[in-house]
Design an enzyme around this catalytic site. Sequence first.
Site, PDB file in Angstrom:
ATOM      1  N   ASN A 151     115.039  27.363  70.751  1.00  0.00           N
ATOM      2  CA  ASN A 151     115.526  26.453  69.698  1.00  0.00           C
ATOM      3  C   ASN A 151     117.024  26.575  69.365  1.00  0.00           C
ATOM      4  O   ASN A 151     117.603  25.613  68.875  1.00  0.00           O
ATOM      5  CB  ASN A 151     114.654  26.570  68.443  1.00  0.00           C
ATOM      6  CG  ASN A 151     114.664  27.923  67.816  1.00  0.00           C
ATOM      7  OD1 ASN A 151     114.979  28.911  68.453  1.00  0.00           O
ATOM      8  ND2 ASN A 151     114.328  27.982  66.547  1.00  0.00           N
ATOM      9  N   GLU A 247     112.612  39.249  65.839  1.00  0.00           N
ATOM     10  CA  GLU A 247     113.006  38.181  64.905  1.00  0.00           C
ATOM     11  C   GLU A 247     111.993  37.059  65.127  1.00  0.00           C
ATOM     12  O   GLU A 247     112.032  36.382  66.156  1.00  0.00           O
ATOM     13  CB  GLU A 247     114.418  37.676  65.233  1.00  0.00           C
ATOM     14  CG  GLU A 247     115.510  38.737  65.146  1.00  0.00           C
ATOM     15  CD  GLU A 247     115.879  39.107  63.722  1.00  0.00           C
ATOM     16  OE1 GLU A 247     115.539  38.349  62.787  1.00  0.00           O
ATOM     17  OE2 GLU A 247     116.497  40.166  63.534  1.00  0.00           O
ATOM     18  N   CYS A 281     113.628  28.547  62.782  1.00  0.00           N
ATOM     19  CA  CYS A 281     112.742  29.572  62.219  1.00  0.00           C
ATOM     20  C   CYS A 281     112.757  29.564  60.695  1.00  0.00           C
ATOM     21  O   CYS A 281     111.798  29.990  60.067  1.00  0.00           O
ATOM     22  CB  CYS A 281     113.121  30.934  62.758  1.00  0.00           C
ATOM     23  SG  CYS A 281     114.883  31.173  62.823  1.00  0.00           S
TER      24      CYS A 281
HETATM   25  P1  NAP Z   1     108.015  32.011  72.339  1.00  0.00           P
HETATM   26  O1  NAP Z   1     107.036  31.123  72.977  1.00  0.00           O
HETATM   27  O2  NAP Z   1     107.512  33.214  71.641  1.00  0.00           O
HETATM   28  O3  NAP Z   1     109.060  32.430  73.495  1.00  0.00           O
HETATM   29  C1  NAP Z   1     110.174  33.229  73.233  1.00  0.00           C
HETATM   30  C2  NAP Z   1     110.570  33.961  74.500  1.00  0.00           C
HETATM   31  O4  NAP Z   1     109.544  34.885  74.861  1.00  0.00           O
HETATM   32  C3  NAP Z   1     110.756  33.049  75.710  1.00  0.00           C
HETATM   33  O5  NAP Z   1     111.823  33.508  76.479  1.00  0.00           O
HETATM   34  C4  NAP Z   1     109.443  33.221  76.436  1.00  0.00           C
HETATM   35  O6  NAP Z   1     109.523  32.905  77.815  1.00  0.00           O
HETATM   36  C5  NAP Z   1     109.197  34.696  76.228  1.00  0.00           C
HETATM   37  N1  NAP Z   1     107.809  35.130  76.438  1.00  0.00           N
HETATM   38  C6  NAP Z   1     106.685  34.379  76.430  1.00  0.00           C
HETATM   39  N2  NAP Z   1     105.607  35.155  76.668  1.00  0.00           N
HETATM   40  C7  NAP Z   1     106.075  36.428  76.818  1.00  0.00           C
HETATM   41  C8  NAP Z   1     105.443  37.698  77.060  1.00  0.00           C
HETATM   42  N3  NAP Z   1     104.124  37.809  77.188  1.00  0.00           N
HETATM   43  N4  NAP Z   1     106.217  38.799  77.155  1.00  0.00           N
HETATM   44  C9  NAP Z   1     107.552  38.719  77.009  1.00  0.00           C
HETATM   45  N5  NAP Z   1     108.201  37.530  76.782  1.00  0.00           N
HETATM   46  C10 NAP Z   1     107.471  36.415  76.670  1.00  0.00           C
HETATM   47  O7  NAP Z   1     108.929  31.228  71.279  1.00  0.00           O
HETATM   48  P2  NAP Z   1     109.641  29.807  71.409  1.00  0.00           P
HETATM   49  O8  NAP Z   1     108.591  28.756  71.388  1.00  0.00           O
HETATM   50  O9  NAP Z   1     110.637  29.804  72.504  1.00  0.00           O
HETATM   51  O10 NAP Z   1     110.466  29.795  70.045  1.00  0.00           O
HETATM   52  C11 NAP Z   1     109.910  29.450  68.839  1.00  0.00           C
HETATM   53  C12 NAP Z   1     109.579  30.634  67.962  1.00  0.00           C
HETATM   54  O11 NAP Z   1     110.725  31.451  67.788  1.00  0.00           O
HETATM   55  C13 NAP Z   1     109.188  30.233  66.567  1.00  0.00           C
HETATM   56  O12 NAP Z   1     108.098  31.004  66.135  1.00  0.00           O
HETATM   57  C14 NAP Z   1     110.418  30.522  65.735  1.00  0.00           C
HETATM   58  O13 NAP Z   1     110.198  30.725  64.373  1.00  0.00           O
HETATM   59  C15 NAP Z   1     110.903  31.744  66.405  1.00  0.00           C
HETATM   60  N6  NAP Z   1     112.316  31.977  66.090  1.00  0.00           N
HETATM   61  C16 NAP Z   1     112.669  33.001  65.251  1.00  0.00           C
HETATM   62  C17 NAP Z   1     114.012  33.205  64.905  1.00  0.00           C
HETATM   63  C18 NAP Z   1     114.440  34.332  64.019  1.00  0.00           C
HETATM   64  O14 NAP Z   1     115.628  34.684  64.060  1.00  0.00           O
HETATM   65  N7  NAP Z   1     113.570  34.931  63.221  1.00  0.00           N
HETATM   66  C19 NAP Z   1     114.972  32.346  65.425  1.00  0.00           C
HETATM   67  C20 NAP Z   1     114.574  31.306  66.267  1.00  0.00           C
HETATM   68  C21 NAP Z   1     113.247  31.143  66.600  1.00  0.00           C
HETATM   69  P3  NAP Z   1     108.972  31.480  78.360  1.00  0.00           P
HETATM   70  O15 NAP Z   1     109.804  30.442  77.725  1.00  0.00           O
HETATM   71  O16 NAP Z   1     109.171  31.611  79.809  1.00  0.00           O
HETATM   72  O17 NAP Z   1     107.529  31.416  77.949  1.00  0.00           O
END
Ligand code: NAP
Length: 473
Positions: A151, A247, A281
């Site tokens: 994002n 995070e 987020c």
């Molecule tokens: P996501 O599905 O959790 O993916 C994040 C990263 O993790 C991607 O690079 C993903 O790779 C990787 N990943 C997936 N499965 C994994 C595993 N089993 N082991 C290690 N890595 C793995 O999140 P998203 O959909 O990209 O982002 C949205 C989420 O991020 C929301 O929940 C949002 O709130 C959160 N977020 C939090 C913050 C904060 O600062 N607190 C900021 C921004 C976003 P792939 O893409 O290849 O699956």
Amino acid sequence: MKKKLFINGEWIESEAYADLLSPYSEEIIAEIPQASEEQVNAAIDAAYNNREVMANLTAYEKAGILEKLARLLEENRTKAAEIISLESAKPMKFSLGEVDRTVETYKFAAEEAKRIQGEMIPLDAAENGANRLGYTLREPIGVVAAITPFNFPMNLVAHKVGPAIAAGNTIVLKPASQTPLSAYFLADLLEEAGVPKGAVNVVTGSGRLVGDQLVKSDKVSMVTFTGSPEVGIGIRNKAGLKKVALELGSNAGLIIDDGVDLDKIIPKCVMGAFSNQGQVCISLQRIYIHENLLKSFTEKFKEATEKLVLGDPMDENTDVSTLIAGEELERAKAWIDEAVAGGGRVITGGTIDKNILLPTAIVGVASDLKVSCREVFAPVVIINPVKNVDEGINYVNDSKYGLQAGIFTKDISTAMNAAKKLEVGGVMINDIPTYRVDQMPYGGVKESGNAREGLKYTIEEMTEMKLVVWNQE
Ligand code: NAP
């Protein structure tokens, strides 16, 4: 265009490739290498073997690399924003904003590189401490594995790469599969900025496979992850003793007290709920408003929301575009339907036009429905009336998440009380919970995470404290 992995300062082809599609046009925009197990190991080895090179750089040298990186990004502002918009469907105006913030993040990292310091410890305060001099140093932690979400594909990478370089660490970066182009663009700029060979490596491929390999490697000292709570908790459980900074997500809440000037806050609320299609987020997901203001607020909010321009992310006039993937559209729509079936009243949006979910506001949603208690991550906000601020605080706290919360009030003691009682990482007084600038400590409690980003704070997490005691007798 076929992309290459960036390992040990070389651009390397892979055996397998995956098509990257634009979420908006659904056209193929690039072919992305899917790193093999050997290639991920090679990236980890490159980072591991070059730890000393990075650790031996002076603060002046590390700051110089980061300053040059910031300058290069500034010079490539439009190109960088186009990459973000193309791969993530973030509307151009917000992508430009993200690039500007990323430049600032690297500038802050350069400044922080110059003030990593320990402290003197007054050892003679202890009975057995006479004639001893004690001080602490902050040393690089080693290899940092950075796993990032889609994002904010540039700025959230900067929140890991910037402080890792400032602290003298090496990095293996695994960006989200939907947004690898921003990461490869960064690698290009880093090479030009003069980062030592092997200090920053970028590998792409499935999160489950590549991510897992990084998390389990004995050569990695720290995993820094931004993403969903489900994946983050899984990482924590597999990482053994290595440091894990998480995070994660949230369902950010805002309280609006009686007497607040609505015209002043409506544009902020609309922006907080719908920018980047709600895929932030700290997106504004739950509004608890004093019952006296409900009618007037909903009328004004609806009017402002319906002025938003929907369409192509590459168009600079667009405010809201499509979600990251088709299944996300369907999920969000199903959650809206559940809220309506549960008695919620949609005042604007609620439907899908071509591939865009209209910005949606729902009044009167019970706390146990998904659009309230889960992270919606779509342009959907709920608006519920409350009798007073205390009731609003209870609702905001009734969540498994706790990233940031906001309160608009004219009363100082009400604000102080909210700041004390809200169970979150950050309280924004007279602002939306979506407020963030990049040097502030940022992170959550409960299922929203276990760390703080914001350059100075990340550098603390990315360094080990060493104590030195001199016996002067
Ligand atoms: P996501 O599905 O959790 O993916 C994040 C990263 O993790 C991607 O690079 C993903 O790779 C990787 N990943 C997936 N499965 C994994 C595993 N089993 N082991 C290690 N890595 C793995 O999140 P998203 O959909 O990209 O982002 C949205 C989420 O991020 C929301 O929940 C949002 O709130 C959160 N977020 C939090 C913050 C904060 O600062 N607190 C900021 C921004 C976003 P792939 O893409 O290849 O699956």
